[in-house]
Design a protein around this motif. Structure first.
Motif, PDB file in Angstrom:
ATOM      1  N   MET A 185      29.222  40.273  27.598  1.00  0.00           N
ATOM      2  CA  MET A 185      28.665  41.008  28.731  1.00  0.00           C
ATOM      3  C   MET A 185      27.654  40.185  29.536  1.00  0.00           C
ATOM      4  SD  MET A 185      29.462  44.289  29.210  1.00  0.00           S
ATOM      5  CE  MET A 185      27.958  45.134  29.722  1.00  0.00           C
ATOM      6  N   MET A 186      27.405  40.659  30.737  1.00  0.00           N
ATOM      7  CA  MET A 186      26.319  40.105  31.544  1.00  0.00           C
ATOM      8  C   MET A 186      25.030  40.199  30.722  1.00  0.00           C
ATOM      9  SD  MET A 186      27.149  42.068  35.138  1.00  0.00           S
ATOM     10  CE  MET A 186      27.946  43.519  34.447  1.00  0.00           C
ATOM     11  N   LYS A 217      25.657  33.760  27.724  1.00  0.00           N
ATOM     12  CA  LYS A 217      26.793  32.813  27.713  1.00  0.00           C
ATOM     13  C   LYS A 217      26.405  31.452  28.329  1.00  0.00           C
ATOM     14  CE  LYS A 217      29.143  35.707  30.092  1.00  0.00           C
ATOM     15  NZ  LYS A 217      28.804  37.067  30.378  1.00  0.00           N
ATOM     16  N   ARG A 274      38.337  39.152  41.299  1.00  0.00           N
ATOM     17  CA  ARG A 274      39.046  39.057  40.008  1.00  0.00           C
ATOM     18  C   ARG A 274      40.239  38.093  40.112  1.00  0.00           C
ATOM     19  NH1 ARG A 274      35.175  40.340  36.734  1.00  0.00           N
ATOM     20  NH2 ARG A 274      34.309  42.377  37.126  1.00  0.00           N
ATOM     21  N   GLU A 318      38.803  34.676  40.039  1.00  0.00           N
ATOM     22  CA  GLU A 318      38.312  34.409  38.683  1.00  0.00           C
ATOM     23  C   GLU A 318      39.475  34.024  37.752  1.00  0.00           C
ATOM     24  OE1 GLU A 318      36.875  37.970  36.528  1.00  0.00           O
ATOM     25  OE2 GLU A 318      35.126  36.779  35.955  1.00  0.00           O
ATOM     26  N   THR A 352      32.223  32.181  30.734  1.00  0.00           N
ATOM     27  CA  THR A 352      33.005  32.984  31.680  1.00  0.00           C
ATOM     28  C   THR A 352      32.161  34.155  32.207  1.00  0.00           C
ATOM     29  OG1 THR A 352      33.822  34.276  29.813  1.00  0.00           O
ATOM     30  CG2 THR A 352      35.206  32.456  30.577  1.00  0.00           C
ATOM     31  N   GLY A 387      31.420  38.103  32.767  1.00  0.00           N
ATOM     32  CA  GLY A 387      31.576  39.195  31.802  1.00  0.00           C
ATOM     33  C   GLY A 387      32.859  40.005  31.934  1.00  0.00           C
ATOM     34  N   PRO A 417      26.324  42.120  41.122  1.00  0.00           N
ATOM     35  CA  PRO A 417      26.690  43.282  41.946  1.00  0.00           C
ATOM     36  C   PRO A 417      27.023  44.539  41.147  1.00  0.00           C
ATOM     37  CG  PRO A 417      28.365  41.532  42.070  1.00  0.00           C
ATOM     38  CD  PRO A 417      27.190  40.956  41.378  1.00  0.00           C
TER      39      PRO A 417
END
Ligand code: S3P
Length: 204
Positions: free
Chosen positions: A41-42, A46, A89, A92, A109, A111, A150
């Motif tokens: 997750m954010m 990471k 997306r 990404e 990467t 999240g 965001p």
């Protein structure tokens, strides 16, 4: 033999000689086959953990979101504003397909990368995937002052973090080859645990 030819061809001799222990060495040897990819997750850490892990291994570190920002010339938040999440997306996923081919590297990467079936298949097949796990409360504490994400804008970011974690935790678990809790422990300890997992994957 393979390691020697890599070191010569990519100019990493120095880093290669600096490897601290047999753990780093054995993980490094295996990285000739697959990159190490960090998911979570954010706010899971990471980028911080990835940079430190790559430093320990003497290999390249890449942060997919930063690469995308450099290429597009705008921040992730601006991409969301201008093009919407669906286009982000797609970008990404295209970038992941490219970066996963970078062997001898650590990749952090975004999240949400696990939301796509195709991304998960790619990661499982082509990378060593490490899930950096943290509780909703820790994730919220770490991200609450950050305005660059965001998906966490708005008044109830705490509920949003919980909702996203509930939705994504099974995907992170499914795609990863090992899980390490980032909790509140020092970065170096998280890195040690990742190295241990990667050295003996059968024990994870
Ligand atoms: C996202 C996470 C962000 C970034 C984008 C979307 C997500 O990356 O890719 O804001 O969907 O969780 P970090 O996990 O590095 O913050």
């Amino acid at each position: 033999m393979a390691s020697e030819s890599f070191a010569e061809s990519s100019g990493h001799e120095k880093a290669f000689n600096l490897l601290e222990s047999s753990t780093e060495m054995s993980v490094r040897q295996s990285m000739f086959e697959r990159p190490i990819v960090l998911v979570g997750m954010m706010g899971a850490g990471k980028s911080t953990v990835g940079r430190r892990l790559a430093g320990r291994l003497g290999c390249q570190f890449m942060d997919a979101d930063r690469v995308l920002e450099e290429r597009m010339g705008v921040s992730i938040a601006t991409m969301f504003d201008l093009e919407g999440e669906a286009v982000f997306r797609d970008r990404e996923s295209a970038l992941l397909a490219e970066l996963v081919n970078e062997k001898v590297s650590v990749l952090a990467t975004g999240g949400g990368v696990v939301l796509s079936d195709a991304n998960r298949t790619l990661l499982q097949d082509r990378a060593w995937v490490v899930y950096l796990r943290a509780s909703a409360i820790d994730l919220w504490i770490r991200t609450r002052r950050d305005t660059s994400r965001p998906l966490l804008r708005g008044s109830d970011a705490r509920a949003r973090v919980t909702e996203l974690l509930t939705q994504r935790a099974p995907l992170y678990e499914a795609v990863s080859h090992c899980t390490v809790d980032t909790g509140r422990q020092p970065v170096e300890r998280v890195v040690d645990q990742i190295l241990q997992h990667l050295q003996s994957p059968e024990s994870t």
